[in-house]
Design an enzyme around this catalytic site. Structure first.
Site, PDB file in Angstrom:
ATOM      1  N   LYS A   1     -10.294  -0.543  10.603  1.00 46.01           N
ATOM      2  CA  LYS A   1     -10.534  -1.887   9.894  1.00 46.01           C
ATOM      3  C   LYS A   1     -10.776  -2.941  10.537  1.00 46.01           C
ATOM      4  CE  LYS A   1      -7.378  -0.091   6.439  1.00 46.01           C
ATOM      5  NZ  LYS A   1      -7.954   0.260   5.093  1.00 46.01           N
TER       6      LYS A   1
ATOM      7  N   ASP B   1       2.972  -4.747   8.108  1.00 47.99           N
ATOM      8  CA  ASP B   1       1.855  -4.175   7.909  1.00 47.99           C
ATOM      9  C   ASP B   1       0.607  -5.062   8.008  1.00 47.99           C
ATOM     10  OD1 ASP B   1      -0.436  -2.688   6.900  1.00 47.99           O
ATOM     11  OD2 ASP B   1       0.362  -1.921   5.147  1.00 47.99           O
TER      12      ASP B   1
ATOM     13  N   HIS C   1       0.914  -1.231  -0.044  1.00 47.59           N
ATOM     14  CA  HIS C   1       0.122  -0.020  -0.211  1.00 47.59           C
ATOM     15  C   HIS C   1       0.958   1.210   0.086  1.00 47.59           C
ATOM     16  CE1 HIS C   1      -2.986   3.117   1.705  1.00 47.59           C
ATOM     17  NE2 HIS C   1      -3.871   2.238   1.445  1.00 47.59           N
TER      18      HIS C   1
ATOM     19  N   GLN D   1      -4.590  -5.569   7.112  1.00 45.99           N
ATOM     20  CA  GLN D   1      -5.600  -6.199   6.340  1.00 45.99           C
ATOM     21  C   GLN D   1      -5.519  -7.773   6.947  1.00 45.99           C
ATOM     22  OE1 GLN D   1      -7.870  -5.314   4.365  1.00 45.99           O
ATOM     23  NE2 GLN D   1      -7.212  -3.245   3.687  1.00 45.99           N
TER      24      GLN D   1
ATOM     25  N   CYS E   1      -4.763   2.515  -3.775  1.00 48.22           N
ATOM     26  CA  CYS E   1      -3.447   3.087  -3.165  1.00 48.22           C
ATOM     27  C   CYS E   1      -2.440   2.018  -3.362  1.00 48.22           C
ATOM     28  CB  CYS E   1      -3.603   3.287  -1.636  1.00 48.22           C
ATOM     29  SG  CYS E   1      -4.734   4.624  -1.208  1.00 48.22           S
TER      30      CYS E   1
HETATM   31  N1  PMP Z   1      -1.806  -0.692   4.433  1.00 45.75           N
HETATM   32  C1  PMP Z   1      -2.665  -1.527   4.145  1.00 45.75           C
HETATM   33  C2  PMP Z   1      -2.390  -2.886   3.577  1.00 45.75           C
HETATM   34  C3  PMP Z   1      -4.036  -0.905   3.982  1.00 45.75           C
HETATM   35  O1  PMP Z   1      -4.619  -1.878   3.275  1.00 45.75           O
HETATM   36  C4  PMP Z   1      -4.140   0.193   4.372  1.00 45.75           C
HETATM   37  C5  PMP Z   1      -5.767   1.034   4.038  1.00 45.75           C
HETATM   38  N2  PMP Z   1      -6.197   0.646   3.022  1.00 45.75           N
HETATM   39  C6  PMP Z   1      -3.276   1.214   4.892  1.00 45.75           C
HETATM   40  C7  PMP Z   1      -2.105   0.610   4.766  1.00 45.75           C
HETATM   41  C8  PMP Z   1      -3.575   2.521   5.527  1.00 45.75           C
HETATM   42  O2  PMP Z   1      -4.327   2.411   6.544  1.00 45.75           O
HETATM   43  P1  PMP Z   1      -4.907   3.767   7.060  1.00 45.75           P
HETATM   44  O3  PMP Z   1      -5.370   4.633   6.026  1.00 45.75           O
HETATM   45  O4  PMP Z   1      -5.916   3.258   8.015  1.00 45.75           O
HETATM   46  O5  PMP Z   1      -3.757   4.572   7.883  1.00 45.75           O
END
Ligand code: PMP
Length: 405
Positions: free
Chosen positions: A226, A200, A123, A203, A364
């Site tokens: 999430k 990270d 991401h 997910q 993203c």
């Molecule tokens: N890493 C991953 C794998 C994600 O899916 C996301 C959110 N889509 C993020 C980071 C960023 O998370 P946040 O916007 O809640 O900071």
């Protein structure tokens, strides 16, 4: 334990919403999950009964609010099986957690020419904070490639590791492909070279859970919103000895020991990394969210979501012109797809008119899109409150759109 789907759905007020006169089918859980009533109520309860700034007051309310916040920290500690509560740093989300880790880690451990290894499926939140450090600390990024199923190629990781490698930062589960990465193998490989690993888990924690001590992972990050908690909450977990080595990220109240214009000393963990008034009302409700899903049980959640994933995959695959991105055997409940040459935005907008919420675009993860040779996908991501009937609505909606083009 089995999922009692009717009871669970009644816990989430928003699920009974109508969109354009149709029952909402919410399949955008990868972006954010809906909140159970206990979490929503908890936020009001904090403001109605104990609200006072934490850590600073001798008065009753301040102490009660402090106790509740520290209890939430212990709930998170238990949930990810951390050794100490002070290894849990409250942040506003995964993004802030990675920015904190990247900034403090590179300041402490990296010099010009050192290398950080990421993967092709990251991401932007696990790319750009490190890119900022390319400018600030002079580090270089290296990227683990993926195969045609959307899995990391670990033999290539072995080749990327060099004496200059200072950290490996990878996602546990891809938000686009759903791939569950073999993080045990990655951590073992990294540690055999003396390299720490940041995971990270944005997910993964809500689907498969994590045990930071069993994994022996050095840093782990995720977002509260999430995992059925409030927005503006997140976690940075770090091993105590590593966190103690890192300089603070932001300066301000609560992160200090003593301040003078000549010299300032810093507070102990976790407060060294929690400058300013924290988002305590939401952190308390974040703890409630974790208690809620723990009462259902991550094993039951995983079994149920796996069934949804397999059912949805087999039904979607029957549609002519369907291409699914991410076909690893180790997958979490996310399906990214395109049908014929229908643009993902068109598909998303038409599904929305049928009351079905999916995500469209690059999610993203632009470097991953370049790798796949596409601009974006349609993404359906499932939670344990989704049902087979909702998947039937998705499948018939996608078929209807496909027939229109
Ligand atoms: N890493 C991953 C794998 C994600 O899916 C996301 C959110 N889509 C993020 C980071 C960023 O998370 P946040 O916007 O809640 O900071």
């Amino acid at each position: 334990m089995q999922i009692d789907i009717n009871k669970i759905r009644s816990d989430f007020p928003i699920l009974s919403t109508q969109i354009y006169g149709k029952q909402l089918v919410y399949l955008d859980n990868g972006a954010t999950t809906q909140k159970p009533r206990c979490v929503i109520d908890r936020i009001s309860e904090v403001y109605e009964t104990v609200n006072a700034n934490i850590h600073r007051g001798v008065h009753h309310l301040s102490q009660e609010a402090t106790d509740m916040t520290e209890n939430a920290r212990r709930i998170v500690q238990k949930f990810i099986h951390a050794k100490h509560p002070h290894e849990i740093i409250f942040t506003k989300g995964t993004t802030e957690s990675i920015n904190l880790a990247a900034s403090s880690y590179c300041r402490r451990f990296c010099k010009e020419g050192d290398e950080i290894i990421l993967s092709a499926m990251e991401h932007h939140s696990n790319i750009v904070p490190w890119q900022l450090q390319e400018d600030i600390a002079g580090i270089k990024l290296k990227v683990i490639p993926i195969n045609e199923k959307g899995e990391l190629i670990l033999e290539e990781l072995e080749k990327l590791i060099s004496p200059k490698t200072k950290l490996i930062a990878v996602t546990h589960v891809s938000n686009v492909l759903g791939t569950i990465n073999p993080v045990e193998d990655i951590i073992a490989m990294a540690h055999s070279h003396g390299i720490p690993v940041l995971l990270d888990a944005a997910q993964s924690v809500q689907h498969i859970g994590v045990d930071v001590q069993k994994l022996d992972v050095d840093f782990l990050v995720f977002s509260g919103h999430k995992i059925y908690g409030p927005t503006g909450t997140g976690i940075l977990y770090g091993k105590e000895n590593l966190l103690n080595e890192l300089p603070p990220y932001q300066g301000g109240g609560e992160m200090i020991g003593q301040v003078s214009f000549e010299k300032t000393t810093f507070n102990e963990l976790p407060f060294k990394f929690e400058a300013g008034t924290p988002n305590y009302a939401d952190f308390i409700a974040f703890g409630t969210a974790i208690e809620y899903i723990s009462s259902i049980g991550l094993d039951a959640i995983k079994t149920y979501e796996d069934e949804l994933l397999h059912y949805a995959t087999s039904e979607l695959e029957k549609i002519e012109g369907m291409r699914i991105y991410g076909t690893s055997r180790h997958k979490s409940s996310v399906i990214s797809f395109l049908v014929k040459d229908i643009h993902h935005y068109d598909m998303g907008m038409l599904l929305d008119k049928m009351g079905i919420a999916v995500r469209t675009g690059h999610h993203c993860a632009e470097p991953l899109m370049h790798e796949l040779g596409i601009e974006g996908t349609v993404r359906a991501s499932f939670a344990f409150y989704n049902t087979r009937e909702e998947i039937d609505r998705l499948v018939s909606g996608v078929k209807r759109v496909a027939d229109m083009f």
